[in-house]
Design an enzyme around this catalytic site. Structure first.
Site, PDB file in Angstrom:
ATOM      1  N   ARG A  40     -66.071 -37.406  68.951  1.00  0.00           N
ATOM      2  CA  ARG A  40     -65.388 -38.703  68.981  1.00  0.00           C
ATOM      3  C   ARG A  40     -63.894 -38.427  69.146  1.00  0.00           C
ATOM      4  O   ARG A  40     -63.346 -37.572  68.453  1.00  0.00           O
ATOM      5  CB  ARG A  40     -65.635 -39.476  67.692  1.00  0.00           C
ATOM      6  CG  ARG A  40     -67.077 -39.854  67.528  1.00  0.00           C
ATOM      7  CD  ARG A  40     -67.284 -40.767  66.328  1.00  0.00           C
ATOM      8  NE  ARG A  40     -68.692 -40.927  66.058  1.00  0.00           N
ATOM      9  CZ  ARG A  40     -69.533 -41.686  66.760  1.00  0.00           C
ATOM     10  NH1 ARG A  40     -69.078 -42.376  67.787  1.00  0.00           N
ATOM     11  NH2 ARG A  40     -70.796 -41.769  66.448  1.00  0.00           N
ATOM     12  N   GLU A  95     -69.429 -33.980  75.592  1.00  0.00           N
ATOM     13  CA  GLU A  95     -69.336 -35.441  75.712  1.00  0.00           C
ATOM     14  C   GLU A  95     -68.214 -35.914  74.800  1.00  0.00           C
ATOM     15  O   GLU A  95     -68.236 -35.662  73.595  1.00  0.00           O
ATOM     16  CB  GLU A  95     -70.645 -36.100  75.295  1.00  0.00           C
ATOM     17  CG  GLU A  95     -70.568 -37.611  75.244  1.00  0.00           C
ATOM     18  CD  GLU A  95     -71.814 -38.261  74.646  1.00  0.00           C
ATOM     19  OE1 GLU A  95     -71.773 -39.483  74.443  1.00  0.00           O
ATOM     20  OE2 GLU A  95     -72.788 -37.551  74.349  1.00  0.00           O
ATOM     21  N   ASN A  99     -63.944 -44.805  71.231  1.00  0.00           N
ATOM     22  CA  ASN A  99     -64.108 -46.184  70.781  1.00  0.00           C
ATOM     23  C   ASN A  99     -62.790 -46.894  71.077  1.00  0.00           C
ATOM     24  O   ASN A  99     -61.739 -46.531  70.548  1.00  0.00           O
ATOM     25  CB  ASN A  99     -64.473 -46.231  69.295  1.00  0.00           C
ATOM     26  CG  ASN A  99     -65.846 -45.656  69.054  1.00  0.00           C
ATOM     27  OD1 ASN A  99     -66.815 -46.065  69.689  1.00  0.00           O
ATOM     28  ND2 ASN A  99     -65.937 -44.687  68.172  1.00  0.00           N
ATOM     29  N   HIS A 122     -66.792 -25.101  65.426  1.00  0.00           N
ATOM     30  CA  HIS A 122     -66.056 -25.097  66.686  1.00  0.00           C
ATOM     31  C   HIS A 122     -67.001 -24.954  67.868  1.00  0.00           C
ATOM     32  O   HIS A 122     -68.172 -24.646  67.704  1.00  0.00           O
ATOM     33  CB  HIS A 122     -65.059 -23.939  66.696  1.00  0.00           C
ATOM     34  CG  HIS A 122     -65.726 -22.599  66.564  1.00  0.00           C
ATOM     35  ND1 HIS A 122     -66.006 -22.038  65.335  1.00  0.00           N
ATOM     36  CD2 HIS A 122     -66.206 -21.736  67.486  1.00  0.00           C
ATOM     37  CE1 HIS A 122     -66.624 -20.884  65.517  1.00  0.00           C
ATOM     38  NE2 HIS A 122     -66.764 -20.672  66.826  1.00  0.00           N
ATOM     39  N   GLU A 168     -62.753 -21.957  69.994  1.00  0.00           N
ATOM     40  CA  GLU A 168     -62.617 -20.505  69.950  1.00  0.00           C
ATOM     41  C   GLU A 168     -62.465 -19.994  71.382  1.00  0.00           C
ATOM     42  O   GLU A 168     -63.181 -20.435  72.283  1.00  0.00           O
ATOM     43  CB  GLU A 168     -63.850 -19.875  69.302  1.00  0.00           C
ATOM     44  CG  GLU A 168     -63.779 -18.373  69.183  1.00  0.00           C
ATOM     45  CD  GLU A 168     -64.990 -17.782  68.479  1.00  0.00           C
ATOM     46  OE1 GLU A 168     -65.001 -16.558  68.282  1.00  0.00           O
ATOM     47  OE2 GLU A 168     -65.928 -18.529  68.132  1.00  0.00           O
TER      48      GLU A 168
END
Length: 177
Positions: A40, A95, A99, A122, A168
């Protein structure tokens, strides 16, 4: 007591019947593939810039839902094996979910799972030359969490994306041309 015994027998028969039905359904785990991880994000412009310009990913696909007030951005690397494949046929994508409106709230931040108690961790990106990649990140003002010369693990670096997710950076000499 009799009722309890009957109840257990009925439950056992139902469980056995359910297991038999499940066994009839088949799936071939050798066809399973890791498709993507979702983060997100607060500001899609900043995040897409980071992943495309700093890390060299390509924006492969995006979807916008004005009604539900969110947008999805799928990023990944182009290589000969994945060229022309649809998103669900690819592997190792990122992805980014935005919002709508979060970018306008100065105090808004997502929990990345990497606070005081840890948690998430990570993603990792391999590069052809760790030192050159780190010098490039420095020139782009990418925020470092750990540089190769810091700590005991000299073969890795960690950078932060605009939302604080950790990336990383690992050297893979087989990528050198």
């Amino acid at each position: 007591m009799l009722r309890s015994i009957l109840s257990h027998r009925t439950t056992a028969r139902l469980a056995s019947s359910t297991l038999q039905q499940i066994r009839k359904m088949t799936t071939d785990v050798s066809t399973y593939r890791y498709n993507h991880t979702m983060y997100r994000i607060k500001d899609p412009k900043a995040s897409i810039k980071f992943y495309t310009e700093a890390l060299g990913m390509k924006l492969l696909e995006e979807h916008h839902s004005e009604e539900s007030k969110f947008s999805l951005y799928f990023l990944g690397y182009e290589d000969p094996a994945s060229k022309g494949l649809v998103r669900l046929a690819r592997q190792g994508l990122l992805e980014l979910t935005h919002n709508h409106g979060t970018e306008n709230d100065a105090d808004f931040a997502y929990n990345t799972g990497n606070g005081d108690v840890g948690g998430y961790g990570h993603i990792a990106i391999t590069v052809d030359d760790l030192q050159a990649a780190c010098a490039r990140f420095d020139s782009m003002n990418v925020k470092f969490i750990k540089r190769p010369e810091e700590g005991r693990m000299k073969h890795i670096a960690f950078v932060s994306d605009p939302d604080g997710y950790r990336v990383e950076i690992l050297e893979n000499p087989m990528l050198r041309k």
